[in-house]
Design an enzyme around this catalytic site. Sequence first.
Site, short mmCIF file in Angstrom:
data_model
loop_
_atom_site.label_atom_id
_atom_site.label_comp_id
_atom_site.label_asym_id
_atom_site.label_seq_id
_atom_site.Cartn_x
_atom_site.Cartn_y
_atom_site.Cartn_z
N MET A 11 42.61 49.99 38.19
CA MET A 11 41.73 49.60 39.38
C MET A 11 40.44 49.07 39.01
SD MET A 11 43.96 49.29 41.90
CE MET A 11 42.87 48.85 43.16
N ASP A 31 32.58 54.17 32.45
CA ASP A 31 33.57 55.26 32.44
C ASP A 31 32.67 56.39 31.89
OD1 ASP A 31 35.88 56.70 32.60
OD2 ASP A 31 37.02 55.05 32.56
N GLU A 90 41.40 60.28 41.18
CA GLU A 90 41.62 60.32 42.53
C GLU A 90 41.67 61.72 42.88
OE1 GLU A 90 41.29 57.87 44.46
OE2 GLU A 90 42.10 58.04 46.52
N LYS A 95 34.99 62.78 42.74
CA LYS A 95 34.42 61.59 43.35
C LYS A 95 32.88 61.95 43.81
CE LYS A 95 38.59 58.95 44.46
NZ LYS A 95 38.30 57.80 43.69
N SER A 117 42.14 55.74 47.40
CA SER A 117 43.39 55.23 48.13
C SER A 117 43.63 55.90 49.42
CB SER A 117 44.18 55.03 47.02
OG SER A 117 44.43 56.47 46.68
N HIS A 136 38.40 49.52 49.75
CA HIS A 136 39.85 49.74 49.02
C HIS A 136 40.30 48.55 48.74
CE1 HIS A 136 44.05 51.57 49.55
NE2 HIS A 136 43.60 51.60 48.30
N ASN A 139 46.10 46.47 44.12
CA ASN A 139 46.52 46.14 42.67
C ASN A 139 47.52 45.13 42.80
OD1 ASN A 139 46.88 46.51 40.06
ND2 ASN A 139 48.05 48.28 40.20
N GLU A 148 40.44 46.88 52.59
CA GLU A 148 40.21 47.64 53.59
C GLU A 148 38.82 48.44 53.65
OE1 GLU A 148 44.59 49.66 54.79
OE2 GLU A 148 43.62 50.47 52.82
N ASN A 186 48.37 52.22 52.89
CA ASN A 186 49.21 53.31 51.98
C ASN A 186 50.15 54.17 53.08
OD1 ASN A 186 48.50 52.26 49.53
ND2 ASN A 186 46.63 53.45 49.23
N1 3HC Z 1 43.43 32.69 37.47
C1 3HC Z 1 44.53 31.69 37.54
N2 3HC Z 1 45.81 31.83 37.21
C2 3HC Z 1 46.12 33.09 37.12
C3 3HC Z 1 45.24 34.37 37.44
C4 3HC Z 1 44.04 33.75 37.46
N3 3HC Z 1 42.98 34.84 37.65
N4 3HC Z 1 45.81 35.46 37.22
C5 3HC Z 1 47.17 35.19 37.36
N5 3HC Z 1 47.52 33.82 37.18
C6 3HC Z 1 48.69 32.76 37.00
C7 3HC Z 1 49.65 33.76 36.38
O1 3HC Z 1 49.61 33.65 34.92
C8 3HC Z 1 50.98 33.22 36.87
O2 3HC Z 1 51.19 31.99 36.18
P1 3HC Z 1 52.85 31.85 35.99
O3 3HC Z 1 53.83 31.79 37.25
O4 3HC Z 1 52.74 30.40 34.98
O5 3HC Z 1 53.25 32.94 34.99
C9 3HC Z 1 50.55 32.70 38.34
O6 3HC Z 1 49.13 32.63 38.33
C10 3HC Z 1 50.99 33.70 39.50
O7 3HC Z 1 50.36 34.91 39.11
P2 3HC Z 1 50.28 36.17 39.93
O8 3HC Z 1 49.83 37.30 39.28
O9 3HC Z 1 50.14 35.73 41.20
O10 3HC Z 1 51.95 36.38 39.82
P3 3HC Z 1 53.05 36.63 40.83
O11 3HC Z 1 53.05 35.30 41.71
O12 3HC Z 1 54.51 37.14 40.13
O13 3HC Z 1 52.84 38.02 41.61
C11 3HC Z 1 51.99 40.06 42.24
C12 3HC Z 1 52.28 39.14 41.14
C13 3HC Z 1 50.59 39.47 42.79
C14 3HC Z 1 51.84 41.30 41.32
C15 3HC Z 1 53.01 39.95 43.45
O14 3HC Z 1 54.29 40.43 42.48
C16 3HC Z 1 52.87 41.08 44.32
O15 3HC Z 1 52.13 40.74 45.24
N6 3HC Z 1 53.29 42.27 44.26
C17 3HC Z 1 53.10 43.28 45.08
C18 3HC Z 1 51.91 44.09 44.86
C19 3HC Z 1 51.51 45.07 45.96
O16 3HC Z 1 51.94 45.58 46.93
N7 3HC Z 1 50.28 45.61 45.68
C20 3HC Z 1 49.76 46.65 46.45
C21 3HC Z 1 49.82 47.90 45.88
S1 3HC Z 1 49.20 49.19 46.70
C22 3HC Z 1 47.79 49.55 46.22
O17 3HC Z 1 47.22 48.83 45.17
C23 3HC Z 1 46.84 50.45 47.00
C24 3HC Z 1 46.61 51.54 45.92
O18 3HC Z 1 45.60 52.50 46.56
C25 3HC Z 1 47.69 52.42 45.58
#
Ligand code: 3HC
Length: 290
Positions: A11, A31, A90, A95, A117, A136, A139, A148, A186
């Site tokens: 994160m 860190d 966490e 914290k 989180s 918040h 990922n 958030e 979450n």
């Molecule tokens: N600049 C330009 N291009 C970039 C880039 C950047 N900074 N970063 C990535 N790219 C490119 C990639 O290389 C990729 O190119 P390609 O298609 O040619 O390989 C393209 O842009 C698309 O990249 P993405 O990273 O957007 O890839 P995806 O479209 O496959 O999406 C994802 C990946 C965003 C992880 C999607 O699968 C997703 O939304 N998953 C769900 C994630 C989710 O729910 N997260 C929340 C988790 S809960 C949380 O975090 C809370 C905590 O408290 C637990």
Amino acid sequence: MKVGVIGAGTMGQGIAKAFAQVDGYSVALCDIKQEWAEGGKDKIVKGYAKLVEKGKLTQEQVDKITAAITPGLKEDICADCDLIVEAAFEDMNVKQTTFKELDAICKADCIFASNTSSLSITEIGKGVNRPVVGMHFFNPADRMKLIEVIAGVNTPVDIVEKIKKISEEIGKTPVQVNEAAGFVVNRILIPLINEAAFIKMEGVSDIEGIDTAMKLGANHPMGPLELGDYIGLDICLAIMDVLYNETKDGKYRACPLLRKMVRGGNLGVKSGKGFYVYNADKTKTPVDKL
Ligand code: 3HC
């Protein structure tokens, strides 16, 4: 604006990128050991190198972003920060101690925000001589649009408004949330992943079947088990335990399979194995198909 990101793990790295990608922001990535902070920055640099290879960003763009990130210890590089985003382990004690230490290091007008989180912002801020607010990220923090913004009981409105403004400045959409276990996302998302683990444990479908069903049947970008692996099964379990402990409501009971996997060190992507095994060639195999 100089932002101190505390914690150079998944994160922390994503949050550092989210700020450093925007003109006018620099990041102190911290860190508890210098080499851990440097390791976090190395991973950021490697990730950007792949984007250059793919032609998504130019080397010049990447050099500018990575030059804006300085790794180090908070006592050495956070004194002049305008904002702290804490993304440490966490754990309430960790914290609280971190913010108390930062209180003595940072200038008086530096804003203290936590990327917790699910923990209580009010409790995190106990004993700290300035307000703490929740900021918040999701990922991958450099890609996900939501922040958030959580107001603890003692968080002044102007601090909440400042964080909302900063969130917009870095291209995100803030949603204001009142303090409550798991906040909004979450509280909904992690029980969904937990339910998927129950479905697997009961043998209703196999791992790929559950993930495919939710991707194609609910249009989720990732299936719940693959998302659990991506977030970290230890994080998912910790959030379920916070939801349960705060409410004592049985609907938040953590799935025994999830707890067993975490006890066995099968944490998902970061440990190389969770519901899937992550192969060296970037493919993944469901553990029930090995
Ligand atoms: N600049 C330009 N291009 C970039 C880039 C950047 N900074 N970063 C990535 N790219 C490119 C990639 O290389 C990729 O190119 P390609 O298609 O040619 O390989 C393209 O842009 C698309 O990249 P993405 O990273 O957007 O890839 P995806 O479209 O496959 O999406 C994802 C990946 C965003 C992880 C999607 O699968 C997703 O939304 N998953 C769900 C994630 C989710 O729910 N997260 C929340 C988790 S809960 C949380 O975090 C809370 C905590 O408290 C637990």
